[in-house]
Every structure is written in C-alpha cells, then in structure tokens.
Motif scaffolding. Structure first.
Motif, PDB file in Angstrom:
ATOM      1  N   LYS A   1       0.927  -1.166   0.025  1.00  0.00           N
ATOM      2  CA  LYS A   1      -0.076  -0.002  -0.051  1.00  0.00           C
ATOM      3  C   LYS A   1       0.802   1.330  -0.048  1.00  0.00           C
ATOM      4  CE  LYS A   1      -4.085  -2.124   2.400  1.00  0.00           C
ATOM      5  NZ  LYS A   1      -4.851  -1.962   3.564  1.00  0.00           N
ATOM      6  N   LYS A   2       1.916   1.355   0.648  1.00  0.00           N
ATOM      7  CA  LYS A   2       2.772   2.466   0.704  1.00  0.00           C
ATOM      8  C   LYS A   2       3.513   2.762  -0.536  1.00  0.00           C
ATOM      9  CE  LYS A   2       3.995   2.244   5.803  1.00  0.00           C
ATOM     10  NZ  LYS A   2       4.980   1.902   6.755  1.00  0.00           N
ATOM     11  N   ALA A   3       3.670   1.695  -1.252  1.00  0.00           N
ATOM     12  CA  ALA A   3       4.611   1.601  -2.631  1.00  0.00           C
ATOM     13  C   ALA A   3       3.444   2.160  -3.641  1.00  0.00           C
ATOM     14  CB  ALA A   3       4.876   0.446  -3.097  1.00  0.00           C
ATOM     15  N   ALA A   4       2.037   1.616  -3.349  1.00  0.00           N
ATOM     16  CA  ALA A   4       1.151   2.291  -4.473  1.00  0.00           C
ATOM     17  C   ALA A   4       0.875   3.916  -4.029  1.00  0.00           C
ATOM     18  CB  ALA A   4      -0.132   1.451  -3.917  1.00  0.00           C
ATOM     19  N   VAL A   5       0.896   4.181  -2.785  1.00  0.00           N
ATOM     20  CA  VAL A   5       0.714   5.643  -2.434  1.00  0.00           C
ATOM     21  C   VAL A   5       1.750   6.538  -3.008  1.00  0.00           C
ATOM     22  CG1 VAL A   5       0.349   7.221  -0.566  1.00  0.00           C
ATOM     23  CG2 VAL A   5      -1.060   5.259  -0.402  1.00  0.00           C
ATOM     24  N   HIS A   6       2.922   5.973  -2.880  1.00  0.00           N
ATOM     25  CA  HIS A   6       4.154   6.658  -3.338  1.00  0.00           C
ATOM     26  C   HIS A   6       4.109   7.201  -4.928  1.00  0.00           C
ATOM     27  CE1 HIS A   6       8.453   8.003  -3.798  1.00  0.00           C
ATOM     28  NE2 HIS A   6       8.429   7.230  -4.537  1.00  0.00           N
ATOM     29  N   ALA A   7       3.405   6.096  -5.482  1.00  0.00           N
ATOM     30  CA  ALA A   7       3.148   5.886  -7.029  1.00  0.00           C
ATOM     31  C   ALA A   7       2.088   6.873  -7.543  1.00  0.00           C
ATOM     32  CB  ALA A   7       3.427   4.826  -7.716  1.00  0.00           C
ATOM     33  N   GLY A   8       1.243   7.287  -6.486  1.00  0.00           N
ATOM     34  CA  GLY A   8       0.143   8.244  -6.870  1.00  0.00           C
ATOM     35  C   GLY A   8      -1.057   7.477  -6.921  1.00  0.00           C
ATOM     36  N   HIS A   9      -1.020   6.118  -6.502  1.00  0.00           N
ATOM     37  CA  HIS A   9      -2.388   5.210  -6.940  1.00  0.00           C
ATOM     38  C   HIS A   9      -3.375   5.235  -5.888  1.00  0.00           C
ATOM     39  CE1 HIS A   9      -0.533   3.536 -10.371  1.00  0.00           C
ATOM     40  NE2 HIS A   9       0.563   3.081  -9.711  1.00  0.00           N
ATOM     41  N   ASP A  10      -4.511   5.004  -6.009  1.00  0.00           N
ATOM     42  CA  ASP A  10      -5.499   5.098  -4.914  1.00  0.00           C
ATOM     43  C   ASP A  10      -5.744   3.800  -4.196  1.00  0.00           C
ATOM     44  OD1 ASP A  10      -7.884   5.329  -3.213  1.00  0.00           O
ATOM     45  OD2 ASP A  10      -9.261   6.141  -4.699  1.00  0.00           O
ATOM     46  N   VAL A  11      -5.214   3.485  -3.269  1.00  0.00           N
ATOM     47  CA  VAL A  11      -5.124   2.174  -2.566  1.00  0.00           C
ATOM     48  C   VAL A  11      -6.515   1.580  -2.343  1.00  0.00           C
ATOM     49  CG1 VAL A  11      -2.932   2.337  -1.525  1.00  0.00           C
ATOM     50  CG2 VAL A  11      -4.772   3.133  -0.070  1.00  0.00           C
ATOM     51  N   ASN A  12      -7.512   2.427  -2.051  1.00  0.00           N
ATOM     52  CA  ASN A  12      -8.784   1.941  -1.968  1.00  0.00           C
ATOM     53  C   ASN A  12      -9.462   1.477  -3.208  1.00  0.00           C
ATOM     54  OD1 ASN A  12      -9.384   2.964   0.559  1.00  0.00           O
ATOM     55  ND2 ASN A  12      -9.443   5.191  -0.021  1.00  0.00           N
TER      56      ASN A  12
END
Length: 349
Positions: free
Chosen positions: A216-227
């Motif tokens: 999830k942290k990697a996804a947020v870092h790349a600008g993705h919506d983890v939800n």
C-alpha cells in the motif's frame, strides 16, 4: 470480500488405492468444478500453469475457456501464468479470447513461478529468472494499454506498431501480480498499481500484514488510490460437513504432495503435527467445517487486509465428489457468512 477457488489440476496417485487418473479425466473434472463454483455463487476460479506429470493444466486459458460458455458470473483467472517463460503477446491473446467467450470475466495472474520446468522447456535460462519477468511484464502491460504496440527488449524480438487481436471485452484486461511473499514483488505491484495475490501456504498469515502495508505504501508513493486496489490470498484448504471429516480426508493427499515437493526442494518431513498446527486459527490451512473455515477467512480479512480469498483445493488427488462438496459448502455456507460478517465489520470501521 470476494471468495473463490484455485487449483493446479493435480494428478497424483490415490493415497488409498494407488490409482492414477489420466490428465484428460482430471481436466474434465475441473471444468465441472468451475461450473459448480459459478452455480453456488463463488466469485472467482483460478487454474495454475505447470509443465510436469503431476499437474494436468499446462494451458490455463484453454481449461477456463472450456467452462466459460457454461458459466454466467464467475471470474476466470490463471493462478498463475508463468510469465517469465511465456510469450506475453500470446498470453494476452489467449486471455482476450477467454474474455470474449466469457463476456468480460477473464483475468491474468502473472508470476515468476515457483516451479521451473517451463524454463528449459521453452528455451529460457534460469540465470535470467528475474530479468525475464520484469521485461515480459513490461510488454504485457504495454499490450494491456494499447491496441497498436511498439516495444523492444532484450529477450524477445521487437514489435513495431503492430495491432494485437482480439481485443478484450474489458478495457483494460485485469492483470494481477502473484507473489510468494517477496518484498520486492509486492513493492513492484504497488508501484505499478496492480492488484496483488499472496500465496499464504505456510507459517502464520498475520505475518503477511507488513507486506500488505508495504504494498500500500508503494502504491501511495506512485500516486495510486489504494482503496481501488485488491489484495488476494491463495491458501490450501478443504471443507466437509464436520471438522474431523475434513481433516481426515484432506491430510493424506496433502502430506503426499508436500513430502514429494519437500524431497525436491530440501524441505523437512511434513507430518500430522505440522498439519494440525497449520489448521489452528493462526495457521495457514483452511480445513474444517463451514463455521471453522469462515472464522479463519474473517480473521484474515480483519488482520491482514485481504479483499479476495481463494481456497486451493485439492492439494494432491482427492475424490472428485469430495472436492465438489467442498466447493458447494464454500459457496452456500462459508461465503454468505463471511460476506455478512465483513459487511458489518466494515460498517463500524
């Protein structure tokens, strides 16, 4: 919370009789299992790719397509496609074809593969194991995004503005990343914004929670919506009308397979004590009656964050009727219980 089945379409000797069914018979059985899974309301069915005598499905897309026109709702996925030793163009075409036959229910689960038989079979060097996956995943994602493709790499001839057909019903065609719990693979999935499947087949599932957070942290870092990102688990298990029936039926074939693989990979002996420990609430085996299995799935959702659970059944060869009964119980009893409880729990978060 999605719930489904995964299988490697095993063909190992019956632990009581020693009888070995043919690949053809087992393939026909698994098509019946997919049809039943659809009828009892399960969300997804996955078929794994292998290239050895004790597994019958070297081409998951073909197996899934055999069931596609006889099902209505269930999603159909590989579990996994060994992308490192495959041609991504052919993989995409096969699953786009499946997507058309199923009217938009196909998925690709891409992985590097814990079994390596496909590498010499298709002429790939195991020394390129990681590099092959990264390059071929890049091509597969390029194919997912565009009808006309221009691409070049090291291990495959370049493509210069060529159209890829057929086009899938789903745009984009879903691509998941399968991982055995490697931090590098979960970070890659997060950075790419791809849904993640974790093979949780040993130890304590709660130990995978930090990997989910890393993803999830990697996804947020790349600008993705983890939800919007899904996280699945693939775990061994079996369901019967009562707990001890499930335990006694599932152990022999599981022990047979685990000890065979253990000899190949240098693992310790798999005995009943290891099996019994793994089926505790904190363990990675989902074996028992419907109430027991539902409780463990709910625990996994609450403590690890899984949004899709795939019960891997059978492990080794089991009577087809027993497997069908387990699928029926998962769909009719376990899944409704889990969905209802998770819905209540989420409403209070």
């Amino acid at each position: 919370m999605e719930i489904g089945i995964s299988t490697f379409v095993e063909t190992t000797p019956d632990t009581k009789t020693g009888v070995l069914i043919s690949h053809a018979e087992r393939l026909r059985e698994v098509v019946e299992e997919i049809i039943l899974a659809d009828q009892v309301g399960l969300d997804v069915f996955g078929v794994g790719e292998h290239h050895r005598n004790d597994f019958a499905a070297s081409s998951p897309a073909v197996v899934l397509a055999a069931a596609a026109s006889q099902t209505n709702r269930i999603r159909l996925t590989s579990a996994v496609t060994v992308l490192s030793s495959a041609d991504p163009v052919r993989v995409f075409q096969d699953f786009a074809t499946l997507d058309g036959i199923s009217n938009g229910r196909a998925e690709i689960m891409a992985g590097r593969g814990s079994f390596i038989e496909s590498f010499p079979l298709f002429g790939y060097n195991l020394n390129d194991y990681d590099e092959l996956f990264e390059e071929k995943l890049d091509l597969l994602l390029t194919l997912q995004k565009s009808e006309f493709v221009t691409w070049s790499g090291k291990h495959r001839p370049a493509i210069n503005n060529i159209g890829i057909y057929p086009r899938p019903v789903q745009e984009p065609l879903p691509i998941w990343i399968g991982s055995g719990g490697n931090s590098e693979s979960v970070v890659r999935a997060g950075l790419l914004g791809l849904p993640l499947v974790l093979a949780i087949i040993g130890g304590r599932p709660i130990q995978f929670a930090p990997l989910v957070e890393l993803y999830k942290k990697a996804a947020v870092h790349a600008g993705h919506d983890v939800n919007k990102l899904q996280i699945a688990s693939h775990s061994h298990g079996f369901i019967a009308e009562d707990r001890m029936t499930a335990v006694d039926k599932f152990f022999p074939s599981t022990q047979q397979v685990m000890n065979k693989l253990g000899k190949e990979r240098g693992w310790g002996t798999y005995d009943r004590s290891a099996f019994d420990a793994a089926r505790s609430l904190e363990g990675a085996l989902y074996v028992g009656d419907s109430e027991t299995v539902a409780k463990k799935i709910i625990n996994l959702r609450k403590n690890v964050g899984i949004t899709r659970f795939m019960l891997h059944v059978p492990v080794g060869s089991m009577p087809h009727a027993d497997v069908m009964k387990a699928i029926e119980l998962l769909g009719k009893e376990v899944a409704p219980t889990v969905r209802e409880e998770i819905k209540k729990w989420e409403a209070n978060q």
